[in-house]
Design a protein around this motif. Sequence first.
Motif, PDB file in Angstrom:
ATOM      1  N   ARG A   1      38.041  -3.136 -65.677  1.00 28.83           N
ATOM      2  CA  ARG A   1      36.935  -2.215 -65.941  1.00 28.83           C
ATOM      3  C   ARG A   1      37.486  -0.866 -66.403  1.00 28.83           C
ATOM      4  O   ARG A   1      38.653  -0.538 -66.159  1.00 28.83           O
ATOM      5  CB  ARG A   1      36.104  -2.024 -64.680  1.00 28.83           C
ATOM      6  N   LYS A   2      36.624  -0.100 -67.052  1.00 28.63           N
ATOM      7  CA  LYS A   2      36.999   1.239 -67.509  1.00 28.63           C
ATOM      8  C   LYS A   2      36.963   2.227 -66.348  1.00 28.63           C
ATOM      9  O   LYS A   2      36.031   2.205 -65.536  1.00 28.63           O
ATOM     10  CB  LYS A   2      36.048   1.735 -68.587  1.00 28.63           C
ATOM     11  N   ALA A   3      37.938   3.098 -66.313  1.00 28.46           N
ATOM     12  CA  ALA A   3      37.954   4.200 -65.358  1.00 28.46           C
ATOM     13  C   ALA A   3      38.238   5.473 -66.141  1.00 28.46           C
ATOM     14  O   ALA A   3      39.355   5.682 -66.629  1.00 28.46           O
ATOM     15  CB  ALA A   3      39.015   3.981 -64.287  1.00 28.46           C
ATOM     16  N   ILE A   4      37.233   6.292 -66.332  1.00 27.56           N
ATOM     17  CA  ILE A   4      37.363   7.505 -67.145  1.00 27.56           C
ATOM     18  C   ILE A   4      38.391   8.443 -66.533  1.00 27.56           C
ATOM     19  O   ILE A   4      38.411   8.667 -65.323  1.00 27.56           O
ATOM     20  CB  ILE A   4      36.004   8.217 -67.271  1.00 27.56           C
ATOM     21  N   LYS A   5      39.254   8.993 -67.384  1.00 26.18           N
ATOM     22  CA  LYS A   5      40.255   9.943 -66.925  1.00 26.18           C
ATOM     23  C   LYS A   5      39.636  11.328 -66.804  1.00 26.18           C
ATOM     24  O   LYS A   5      39.015  11.824 -67.749  1.00 26.18           O
ATOM     25  CB  LYS A   5      41.433   9.980 -67.903  1.00 26.18           C
TER      26      LYS A   5
ATOM     27  N   CYS B   1      38.986   8.148 -73.687  1.00 21.25           N
ATOM     28  CA  CYS B   1      40.262   7.959 -73.006  1.00 21.25           C
ATOM     29  C   CYS B   1      39.999   7.474 -71.577  1.00 21.25           C
ATOM     30  O   CYS B   1      39.302   8.147 -70.810  1.00 21.25           O
ATOM     31  CB  CYS B   1      41.051   9.264 -72.971  1.00 21.25           C
ATOM     32  N   PHE B   2      40.540   6.331 -71.236  1.00 23.48           N
ATOM     33  CA  PHE B   2      40.266   5.749 -69.918  1.00 23.48           C
ATOM     34  C   PHE B   2      41.402   4.819 -69.517  1.00 23.48           C
ATOM     35  O   PHE B   2      42.259   4.448 -70.334  1.00 23.48           O
ATOM     36  CB  PHE B   2      38.935   4.989 -69.945  1.00 23.48           C
ATOM     37  N   ASP B   3      41.402   4.459 -68.252  1.00 27.91           N
ATOM     38  CA  ASP B   3      42.331   3.459 -67.727  1.00 27.91           C
ATOM     39  C   ASP B   3      41.591   2.145 -67.565  1.00 27.91           C
ATOM     40  O   ASP B   3      40.359   2.110 -67.425  1.00 27.91           O
ATOM     41  CB  ASP B   3      42.895   3.906 -66.373  1.00 27.91           C
ATOM     42  N   CYS B   4      42.310   1.053 -67.574  1.00 31.12           N
ATOM     43  CA  CYS B   4      41.731  -0.268 -67.339  1.00 31.12           C
ATOM     44  C   CYS B   4      42.198  -0.758 -65.962  1.00 31.12           C
ATOM     45  O   CYS B   4      43.392  -1.064 -65.791  1.00 31.12           O
ATOM     46  CB  CYS B   4      42.164  -1.247 -68.426  1.00 31.12           C
ATOM     47  N   LEU B   5      41.288  -0.784 -65.003  1.00 33.09           N
ATOM     48  CA  LEU B   5      41.610  -1.174 -63.630  1.00 33.09           C
ATOM     49  C   LEU B   5      41.052  -2.552 -63.325  1.00 33.09           C
ATOM     50  O   LEU B   5      40.000  -2.938 -63.857  1.00 33.09           O
ATOM     51  CB  LEU B   5      41.037  -0.146 -62.648  1.00 33.09           C
ATOM     52  N   PRO B   6      41.713  -3.309 -62.469  1.00 31.78           N
ATOM     53  CA  PRO B   6      41.179  -4.628 -62.081  1.00 31.78           C
ATOM     54  C   PRO B   6      39.807  -4.486 -61.442  1.00 31.78           C
ATOM     55  O   PRO B   6      39.529  -3.507 -60.731  1.00 31.78           O
ATOM     56  CB  PRO B   6      42.214  -5.135 -61.072  1.00 31.78           C
TER      57      PRO B   6
END
Length: 568
Positions: A536-540, A547-552
């Motif tokens: 899932r997307k996790a906004i920085k 811009c975001f991270d991809c977390l399980p």
Amino acid sequence: MTAVVLSPSPTLLALLLWIVCEVVVGTSQEERCVYLDHAHHLDTVGLSQDGDVIIGALINFYVLPPTLDLSFTKEPYLQSCSEFQESPVQWAQAVVFAVEEINRNPSLLPGVRLGYRIMDTCTRYPHSLRAVMSMISGGNATCETTRPAKLIIGDSASTQCIILSRVLSPLHVPMISYLATCVCLSNRREYPNFFRTIPSDMYQARTMAQMAKRFGWTWVGAVVADNDYGLQAVQAFREETKGTGICLAFVSTLLRERLAKDVDRAVKMVQSSSAHVIMVFAWYMDVEVFLTELVRRNVTDRQFLASEVWSTSSHLLSNPALYTITQGTLGVAVRSAPIPGFEKHLQELHPSRYPRDTILRVLWERTFGCSPVHNKTSQSGLPPCSGKESLEGVQNGVTDVSNLRATYNVYLAVYAAAYALHSLLACTAPNSSDLTMTPGCSSPDIITTQQLLEHLKLLNFTTQLGEKFYFQDGEIPAVYDLVNWQRGPGGTLQYVLIGRLEGSNLIIKESAISWPGNSNKVPVSVCTAECPQGTRKAIKKGLPVCCFDCLPCAEGEFSNVTGYQKSL
């Protein structure tokens, strides 16, 4: 309180009369001429022709203003500018050609002779403001005055147009710009006397936003002129991309007075950014400095989106040093249209035919390396010309009529002024069906600028190309060409038409596009790639939504569509 009237003594009256005589009468014409400021040398940078009605035109023949004298040891005044440009000479000649064409036309303004006064603006508002005040007042000196201009064609830059419109609006003097595209100038309450023959930047920004969405570019950088043209373009792009998932990675500005410093900062931003698509809204000569520095630092893998000011620049296209970096550029270009007979007019230009055209003298000196002036007033230091020099066969920014864009806008502006005058003066053509009417127009001496302004608003005529022309709240319908810079014969660069914008309808032939590096693959420009399934997307924090991270995915949740998350 009783007023006391003092009778001046005969001695004082004699002294005053002597001073006036010395200033006004003198012993020569030069002494009798009183200039209203110290910059009267700028009055000679341009060209003019007398007429019953004068059209003023502002053209930026030069682009680099001199360094300001901040010593405060003498009264400041505007000095001459440098960095002569060839393309604006063609714009000025479009005014000359259109006026001569109209004066020969028995059906348009019969019996009324148009004149013109064209002055340099140096692309700076002090110069353009001084020039326009000279035009509408009939001159900056007490000698050699001309008829005041009833209408101004120009300026080329949005910032100057904003200032000039606010100055001229209380005087009801209309102005028609051929190149000012700022969205802000569409505000009729703020700029009621402003018209233009070029679409607003809103459509350019919309086009670039549509291209970014079409090719999946969610991370776009911007390098823009530090003025209303560039800054308003960025604002329009932001408005068009709101809610679309497209973000601006950075915005860097360029100001000509500090160009080296600004270019250094902009290049560093491009180098450090992960954005590979760069939108550039700036004057072509400033763009050249920016691109040259990128090449010097070996940054040649970017996709550029070019604004209309430089997207078809022959100056940039012919610069071999930029081939590696500009190939693949996508640009929004002002529509091109032919002007019948204009090429012949340009080829027949000669200083002897237009002795008051100082710009033509400069062009002659640069093109042929000789001075067309054979008397003591020549200060170029060049040998005298033979008189046989000709522009026929010369290929430069003046003689190239293969794609008339800004030039055609100038040509249209002159015709818009002529048709508005024709309506205002209640002119009748020789072929009028009313046989009781005598062909001709009412006297142009009695018209006012306010009347001309009102007739411009109601303007509706058919151009020589058979197209309907009219202003809608000072604007014209949006029509753009989309161009792509590609390698041509011999390895040189040329722009190729790959699409068109009409209103909100964007048409692109993707198969005709050549991407940077002569690749057939669309460049990628994202801050973060879409998250794969199961993440899932996790906004920085502190960064744009692009811009975001991809977390399980958390326990009990899943994502079966790339970039999305669903809950059980």
